[in-house]
Design a protein around this motif. Structure first.
Motif, PDB file in Angstrom:
ATOM      1  N   TYR A  11       0.868  -1.174   0.000  1.00 41.64           N
ATOM      2  CA  TYR A  11       0.000   0.000   0.000  1.00 41.64           C
ATOM      3  C   TYR A  11       0.905   1.224   0.000  1.00 41.64           C
ATOM      4  O   TYR A  11       1.791   1.332   0.844  1.00 41.64           O
ATOM      5  N   ILE A  12       0.685   2.132  -0.935  1.00 43.32           N
ATOM      6  CA  ILE A  12       1.484   3.350  -1.017  1.00 43.32           C
ATOM      7  C   ILE A  12       0.586   4.530  -0.660  1.00 43.32           C
ATOM      8  O   ILE A  12      -0.449   4.744  -1.294  1.00 43.32           O
ATOM      9  N   ALA A  13       0.980   5.264   0.361  1.00 38.28           N
ATOM     10  CA  ALA A  13       0.230   6.451   0.793  1.00 38.28           C
ATOM     11  C   ALA A  13       1.017   7.696   0.406  1.00 38.28           C
ATOM     12  O   ALA A  13       2.236   7.752   0.611  1.00 38.28           O
ATOM     13  N   THR A  14       0.316   8.677  -0.142  1.00 37.50           N
ATOM     14  CA  THR A  14       0.965   9.929  -0.533  1.00 37.50           C
ATOM     15  C   THR A  14       0.345  11.147   0.140  1.00 37.50           C
ATOM     16  O   THR A  14       0.878  12.238   0.032  1.00 37.50           O
ATOM     17  N   ARG A  15      -0.787  10.953   0.811  1.00 38.56           N
ATOM     18  CA  ARG A  15      -1.471  12.073   1.474  1.00 38.56           C
ATOM     19  C   ARG A  15      -1.098  12.090   2.950  1.00 38.56           C
ATOM     20  O   ARG A  15      -0.979  11.050   3.588  1.00 38.56           O
ATOM     21  N   GLY A  16      -0.965  13.276   3.498  1.00 40.15           N
ATOM     22  CA  GLY A  16      -0.537  13.428   4.879  1.00 40.15           C
ATOM     23  C   GLY A  16      -1.663  13.350   5.891  1.00 40.15           C
ATOM     24  O   GLY A  16      -2.813  13.018   5.572  1.00 40.15           O
ATOM     25  N   CYS A  17      -1.333  13.673   7.114  1.00 39.50           N
ATOM     26  CA  CYS A  17      -2.251  13.547   8.247  1.00 39.50           C
ATOM     27  C   CYS A  17      -3.445  14.484   8.159  1.00 39.50           C
ATOM     28  O   CYS A  17      -4.449  14.257   8.825  1.00 39.50           O
ATOM     29  N   GLU A  18      -3.369  15.509   7.319  1.00 36.74           N
ATOM     30  CA  GLU A  18      -4.527  16.394   7.144  1.00 36.74           C
ATOM     31  C   GLU A  18      -5.634  15.706   6.350  1.00 36.74           C
ATOM     32  O   GLU A  18      -6.753  16.197   6.281  1.00 36.74           O
ATOM     33  N   ALA A  20      -7.175  12.555   6.978  1.00 33.89           N
ATOM     34  CA  ALA A  20      -7.269  11.473   7.962  1.00 33.89           C
ATOM     35  C   ALA A  20      -7.720  10.145   7.360  1.00 33.89           C
ATOM     36  O   ALA A  20      -7.136   9.091   7.656  1.00 33.89           O
ATOM     37  N   GLU A  21      -8.728  10.178   6.520  1.00 38.60           N
ATOM     38  CA  GLU A  21      -9.247   8.933   5.949  1.00 38.60           C
ATOM     39  C   GLU A  21      -8.225   8.293   5.006  1.00 38.60           C
ATOM     40  O   GLU A  21      -7.970   7.085   5.070  1.00 38.60           O
ATOM     41  N   LEU A  22      -7.616   9.101   4.138  1.00 37.09           N
ATOM     42  CA  LEU A  22      -6.676   8.558   3.157  1.00 37.09           C
ATOM     43  C   LEU A  22      -5.388   8.028   3.781  1.00 37.09           C
ATOM     44  O   LEU A  22      -4.806   7.069   3.275  1.00 37.09           O
ATOM     45  N   ILE A  23      -4.929   8.610   4.876  1.00 40.63           N
ATOM     46  CA  ILE A  23      -3.722   8.104   5.528  1.00 40.63           C
ATOM     47  C   ILE A  23      -4.050   6.894   6.404  1.00 40.63           C
ATOM     48  O   ILE A  23      -3.201   6.049   6.654  1.00 40.63           O
ATOM     49  N   SER A  24      -5.288   6.760   6.836  1.00 40.98           N
ATOM     50  CA  SER A  24      -5.687   5.638   7.694  1.00 40.98           C
ATOM     51  C   SER A  24      -5.985   4.361   6.906  1.00 40.98           C
ATOM     52  O   SER A  24      -5.688   3.258   7.373  1.00 40.98           O
ATOM     53  N   LEU A  25      -6.573   4.502   5.722  1.00 39.17           N
ATOM     54  CA  LEU A  25      -7.020   3.324   4.968  1.00 39.17           C
ATOM     55  C   LEU A  25      -5.916   2.306   4.642  1.00 39.17           C
ATOM     56  O   LEU A  25      -6.151   1.101   4.756  1.00 39.17           O
ATOM     57  N   PRO A  26      -4.701   2.724   4.264  1.00 38.92           N
ATOM     58  CA  PRO A  26      -3.670   1.711   4.026  1.00 38.92           C
ATOM     59  C   PRO A  26      -3.375   0.856   5.266  1.00 38.92           C
ATOM     60  O   PRO A  26      -3.098  -0.342   5.149  1.00 38.92           O
ATOM     61  N   PHE A  27      -3.495   1.444   6.450  1.00 41.01           N
ATOM     62  CA  PHE A  27      -3.248   0.690   7.675  1.00 41.01           C
ATOM     63  C   PHE A  27      -4.433  -0.213   8.026  1.00 41.01           C
ATOM     64  O   PHE A  27      -4.249  -1.314   8.529  1.00 41.01           O
ATOM     65  N   VAL A  28      -5.664   0.240   7.746  1.00 41.78           N
ATOM     66  CA  VAL A  28      -6.844  -0.618   7.926  1.00 41.78           C
ATOM     67  C   VAL A  28      -6.683  -1.869   7.073  1.00 41.78           C
ATOM     68  O   VAL A  28      -6.834  -3.003   7.541  1.00 41.78           O
ATOM     69  N   LEU A  29      -6.371  -1.661   5.794  1.00 43.31           N
ATOM     70  CA  LEU A  29      -6.210  -2.787   4.876  1.00 43.31           C
ATOM     71  C   LEU A  29      -4.985  -3.630   5.218  1.00 43.31           C
ATOM     72  O   LEU A  29      -5.007  -4.857   5.093  1.00 43.31           O
ATOM     73  N   VAL A  41       2.976  -4.375   3.355  1.00 38.89           N
ATOM     74  CA  VAL A  41       3.931  -3.269   3.415  1.00 38.89           C
ATOM     75  C   VAL A  41       3.158  -1.980   3.192  1.00 38.89           C
ATOM     76  O   VAL A  41       2.353  -1.898   2.263  1.00 38.89           O
ATOM     77  N   VAL A  42       3.382  -0.996   4.054  1.00 37.24           N
ATOM     78  CA  VAL A  42       2.855   0.346   3.815  1.00 37.24           C
ATOM     79  C   VAL A  42       4.059   1.233   3.538  1.00 37.24           C
ATOM     80  O   VAL A  42       4.993   1.309   4.348  1.00 37.24           O
ATOM     81  N   ALA A  43       4.050   1.874   2.373  1.00 40.73           N
ATOM     82  CA  ALA A  43       5.112   2.797   1.991  1.00 40.73           C
ATOM     83  C   ALA A  43       4.550   4.214   2.011  1.00 40.73           C
ATOM     84  O   ALA A  43       3.508   4.479   1.408  1.00 40.73           O
ATOM     85  N   LEU A  44       5.226   5.088   2.727  1.00 42.30           N
ATOM     86  CA  LEU A  44       4.799   6.484   2.834  1.00 42.30           C
ATOM     87  C   LEU A  44       5.693   7.347   1.960  1.00 42.30           C
ATOM     88  O   LEU A  44       6.916   7.294   2.067  1.00 42.30           O
ATOM     89  N   GLN A  45       5.050   8.126   1.077  1.00 44.48           N
ATOM     90  CA  GLN A  45       5.764   9.036   0.198  1.00 44.48           C
ATOM     91  C   GLN A  45       5.114  10.412   0.274  1.00 44.48           C
ATOM     92  O   GLN A  45       4.005  10.557   0.776  1.00 44.48           O
ATOM     93  N   ALA A  46       5.801  11.402  -0.259  1.00 45.61           N
ATOM     94  CA  ALA A  46       5.309  12.781  -0.280  1.00 45.61           C
ATOM     95  C   ALA A  46       4.882  13.196   1.135  1.00 45.61           C
ATOM     96  O   ALA A  46       5.580  12.887   2.102  1.00 45.61           O
ATOM     97  N   LYS A  81       5.428  -4.086   7.543  1.00 43.99           N
ATOM     98  CA  LYS A  81       6.603  -3.244   7.298  1.00 43.99           C
ATOM     99  C   LYS A  81       6.139  -1.841   6.963  1.00 43.99           C
ATOM    100  O   LYS A  81       5.251  -1.661   6.119  1.00 43.99           O
ATOM    101  N   LEU A  82       6.739  -0.861   7.620  1.00 45.58           N
ATOM    102  CA  LEU A  82       6.444   0.545   7.363  1.00 45.58           C
ATOM    103  C   LEU A  82       7.684   1.188   6.757  1.00 45.58           C
ATOM    104  O   LEU A  82       8.708   1.341   7.423  1.00 45.58           O
ATOM    105  N   LEU A  83       7.588   1.522   5.471  1.00 46.13           N
ATOM    106  CA  LEU A  83       8.706   2.124   4.744  1.00 46.13           C
ATOM    107  C   LEU A  83       8.423   3.602   4.517  1.00 46.13           C
ATOM    108  O   LEU A  83       7.312   3.975   4.155  1.00 46.13           O
ATOM    109  N   VAL A  84       9.438   4.417   4.714  1.00 46.01           N
ATOM    110  CA  VAL A  84       9.296   5.864   4.611  1.00 46.01           C
ATOM    111  C   VAL A  84      10.324   6.390   3.607  1.00 46.01           C
ATOM    112  O   VAL A  84      11.522   6.096   3.726  1.00 46.01           O
ATOM    113  N   CYS A  85       9.856   7.131   2.632  1.00 45.30           N
ATOM    114  CA  CYS A  85      10.697   7.645   1.555  1.00 45.30           C
ATOM    115  C   CYS A  85      11.791   8.582   2.086  1.00 45.30           C
ATOM    116  O   CYS A  85      11.493   9.640   2.645  1.00 45.30           O
TER     117      CYS A  85
END
Length: 124
Positions: A11-18, A20-29, A41-46, A81-85
């Motif tokens: 799961y690749i997330a590109t939206r920040g904590c502002e 809330a739903e979009l940053i939470s969904l990769p972790f729910v899944l 694996v959740v990869a955080l970018q941008a 696994k939590l990967l951070v760009c």
């Protein structure tokens, strides 16, 4: 005798904590996948890299979902696994010391390898 290949999802997330739903969904899944014995694996970018900074997840609450802090803790405790760009963090002046304990720095080659090994990739 051949080994059974473990299923894997990234799961690749590109939206920040502002967002809330979009940053939470990769972790729910991700939690759901891990409970199904699928490697996740959740990869955080941008802007999403900020979610891995100490104290950020405690401030994120998406309606209808558990708090981000709980989702991230559950994900990591289940072996996700939590990967951070790294370049994204460098651009935002986020040092390794500012990240939560189990977050791993990664660059393009590491994420590409994770994607190549995955059965599926989703982006938020």
């Amino acid at each position: 005798m051949s080994e059974k290949k473990t299923e894997k999802i990234v799961y690749i997330a590109t939206r920040g904590c502002e967002h809330a739903e979009l940053i939470s969904l990769p972790f729910v899944l991700g939690v759901a996948a891990l409970t199904m014995e699928i490697e996740a694996v959740v990869a955080l970018q941008a802007e999403a890299v900020r979610a891995a900074t100490k104290g950020c997840a405690e401030t994120v609450f998406a309606p209808g979902l558990p708090p981000l802090k709980k989702l991230m803790d559950d994900f990591l405790e289940l072996g996700g696994k939590l990967l951070v760009c790294t370049p994204c963090c460098d651009h935002r002046k986020i040092g390794k010391d500012m990240l939560i304990e189990k977050a791993e720095y990664m660059a393009a080659s590491r994420l590409t390898q994770e994607i190549l090994e995955a059965n599926a990739v989703l982006t938020y």
